[in-house]
Design an enzyme around this catalytic site. Structure first.
Site, short mmCIF file in Angstrom:
data_model
loop_
_atom_site.label_atom_id
_atom_site.label_comp_id
_atom_site.label_asym_id
_atom_site.label_seq_id
_atom_site.Cartn_x
_atom_site.Cartn_y
_atom_site.Cartn_z
N GLU A 1 0.79 -1.23 0.00
CA GLU A 1 0.00 0.00 0.00
C GLU A 1 0.83 1.29 0.00
O GLU A 1 0.64 2.17 0.83
CB GLU A 1 -0.97 -0.01 1.19
CG GLU A 1 -1.89 -1.21 1.17
CD GLU A 1 -2.83 -1.30 2.37
OE1 GLU A 1 -2.74 -0.45 3.27
OE2 GLU A 1 -3.64 -2.24 2.40
N GLU B 1 -6.11 -10.64 -1.67
CA GLU B 1 -6.88 -10.51 -0.42
C GLU B 1 -8.38 -10.47 -0.71
O GLU B 1 -9.12 -9.65 -0.17
CB GLU B 1 -6.45 -9.25 0.34
CG GLU B 1 -4.96 -9.20 0.61
CD GLU B 1 -4.52 -8.04 1.51
OE1 GLU B 1 -5.38 -7.41 2.14
OE2 GLU B 1 -3.30 -7.78 1.55
#
Ligand code: XIL
Length: 392
Positions: A151, A256
Site C-alpha cells: 500500500e 486478499e
C-alpha cells in the site's frame, strides 16, 4: 457370507461416496490455472480451530498469514523477534503442502512507533534491512513469496507520504525489494495494494513497476488485494487491470479477495485499515442472516470475478481469499466494528455458500459463460449463471 459381501459392498460404496464428496475442492477446481489461497489466523494454523483447519487443508493450496508476520507482531521491540506464531504458520503450510506466502515486510500500518522514532534515512534503512534480512532469512527456501511493500500508493497514483517515504525518500521501495532479494534470492517478491482497478491508481502501479524494472529490481508479481463490494469495481475494470499488469511481464496475485455485502459508509472504494466509522444499526442490516436475493448477487459477483480471472491465463498466478469463513472475516469489524458481514465462500459454520457452488460449477464449464459485459451486478431475483447443486 452373503451378508458379509453385502456389508463389504456397502462399505466400498460409502467410501467412494465419501471420497467423491471430499473430492470437489477449490484448489482442484483451478488446478493448472492458478493457486487458490486463504489468509489464516492463529487458531486455524495452530490447531485450536480444527474444523477450519480441515476446511483449509481441503480447499486451499496456498496460505497467507493474516497478521502474524506483520512488523508489530514479529518485531514488537527493536531487535526482539517473536517467531513462535509465524513458525507454527510455516510448519502448518509445509505439513499440508501449501505454497506459503509472507505478508508483509514494509507497510505504514501495523508497524510499531519505535520503527520511525529518532530515525533519519540511514537509521531507518538500517532498521528496515535488519528486519527484512532477519525475517526473510529465517524462512529462506520455505516462504515462497513475499508481499514486500504494501500500500505505497495514494488513490491518484502518487506515492503515499508514509513515514517510510518521508524519512527515507522515494527509493525506500527499491531498497525493500533489494533487501528481500538478498535475504532469499529464490523467493518471489510482490508489490501489494488495493483499488488497483481505479485507473489513476493503476497508472501509478504501472509506473512504479516500470521504474523498478528499469532499475533492475527483482519483482515477480503485483498483488491486487480486491477488497471489493457488490458494485465496485465493474468487471471491465478487473479485466483492464489484469491486462495492463500482465503487459508489464509480471504475474498478478489476487491477494486478499473478499466481497463486502453491507452498506458502504463512505463513497470511496479504498481498503484503508485506518478507516473507522461509528456503529449504526442501519449499517448492519443482516444480523438474522443474508437475504436470498443478496446471497444470489454475491454468487453472481463471484462467478463474474472468477470468469474474469480465467480470461487471463498465465497472468493470474494465485487467488487468495482474505479469510476462510464469514465468521473470521475482518469485514465484521472494518470499517465499522461489530457488524455481521458475509464476504466469503463459506458461511459461519464452515458450510459452502451458494457462491461456492456457483464458482465450482463455473470451472466445470469449458468456456466462460461470461463474455465481458458492462453489468457487474445482477438484479435481485435473477438466477445466477453457474449456480446449482454441486455434482461431483
Ligand atoms: C487486516 C487484518 O485482516 C485484521 O485482522 C487486522 O486487524 C488489520 O489488517 N489490507 C492488508 C491486510 O494488506 O493486511 C489487512 O488485514 C486488510 C487490508
Amino acid at each position: 457370507m452373503k451378508s458379509f459381501i453385502r456389508i463389504f459392498a456397502c462399505l466400498l460404496t460409502a467410501t467412494s461416496v465419501a471420497a467423491a464428496q471430499s473430492e470437489p475442492a477449490l484448489k482442484n477446481a483451478f488446478k493448472g490455472k492458478f493457486l487458490v489461497g486463504a489468509a489464516l489466523n492463529e487458531a486455524q494454523f495452530s490447531g485450536t480451530n480444527a474444523s477450519e483447519a480441515a476446511l483449509v487443508k481441503k480447499n486451499f493450496n496456498s496460505t497467507t498469514p493474516e497478521n502474524v508476520l506483520k512488523w508489530e507482531y514479529v518485531e514488537p521491540q527493536p531487535g526482539q523477534f517473536n517467531f513462535a506464531p509465524s513458525d507454527r504458520y510455516v510448519d502448518f503450510g509445509e505439513t499440508n503442502g501449501m505454497f506459503i506466502i509472507g505478508h508483509t515486510l514494509v507497510w505504514h500500518s501495523q508497524t510499531p512507533d519505535w520503527v520511525f522514532q529518532n530515525a533519519d534515512r540511514s537509521i531507518l534503512l538500517e532498521r528496515m534491512s535488519n528486519h527484512i534480512h532477519t525475517v526473510v532469512g529465517r524462512y529462506r527456501g520455505r516462504i515462497k513469496g513475499w508481499d514486500v511493500v504494501n500500500e505505497a500508493l495514494n488513490e491518484d497514483g502518487t506515492l503515499r507520504n508514509s513515514p517510510w517515504r518521508k524519512i527515507i525518500g522515494d527509493d525506500y521501495i527499491e531498497k525493500a525489494f533489494q533487501f528481500a532479494h538478498e535475504a532469499d534470492p529464490q523467493a518471489e517478491l510482490y508489490y501489494n495494494d488495493y483499488s488497483l482497478e481505479n485507473p489513476a491508481k493503476r497508472a501509478g502501479v504501472v509506473a512504479l513497476v516500470k521504474k523498478l524494472q528499469a532499475a533492475g529490481i527483482f519483482i515477480t508479481a503485483v498483488g491486487t488485494q480486491e477488497h471489493i463490494n457488490l458494485k465496485w469495481p465493474a468487471i471491465q475494470l478487473v479485466d483492464d487491470t489484469l491486462t495492463e499488469l500482465g503487459q508489464l511481464g509480471v504475474k498478478v496475485n489476487i491477494s486478499e479477495l473478499d466481497i463486502d455485502v453491507l452498506p458502504r459508509v463512505s463513497n470511496d472504494t479504498s481498503a484503508d485499515v485506518g478507516k473507522n466509522f461509528a456503529a449504526d444499526p442501519a449499517l448492519n442490516p443482516y444480523t438474522n442472516g443474508l437475504p436470498d436475493s443478496v446471497q444470489q448477487m454475491l454468487a453472481q459477483r463471484y462467478v463474474e470475478l472468477f470468469a474474469a480471472y480465467q480470461r487471463h491465463p498465465g497472468v493470474v498466478a494465485r487467488v487468495t481469499f482474505w479469510g476462510v469463513t464469514d465468521a473470521d472475516s475482518w469485514l465484521n469489524n472494518w470499517p465499522v466494528a461489530g457488524r455481521m458481514n458475509y464476504p466469503l465462500l463459506f458461511d459461519r459454520r464452515g458450510n459452502p455458500k451458494p457462491a461456492y457452488l456457483s464458482v465450482m460449477n463455473l470451472c466445470k464449464q469449458k468456456t466462460s459463460p461470461f463474455k465481458y459485459t458492462n453489468h457487474s451486478v445482477q438484479k435481485p431475483g435473477d438466477t445466477p449463471v453457474g449456480s446449482g447443486t454441486l455434482n461431483p
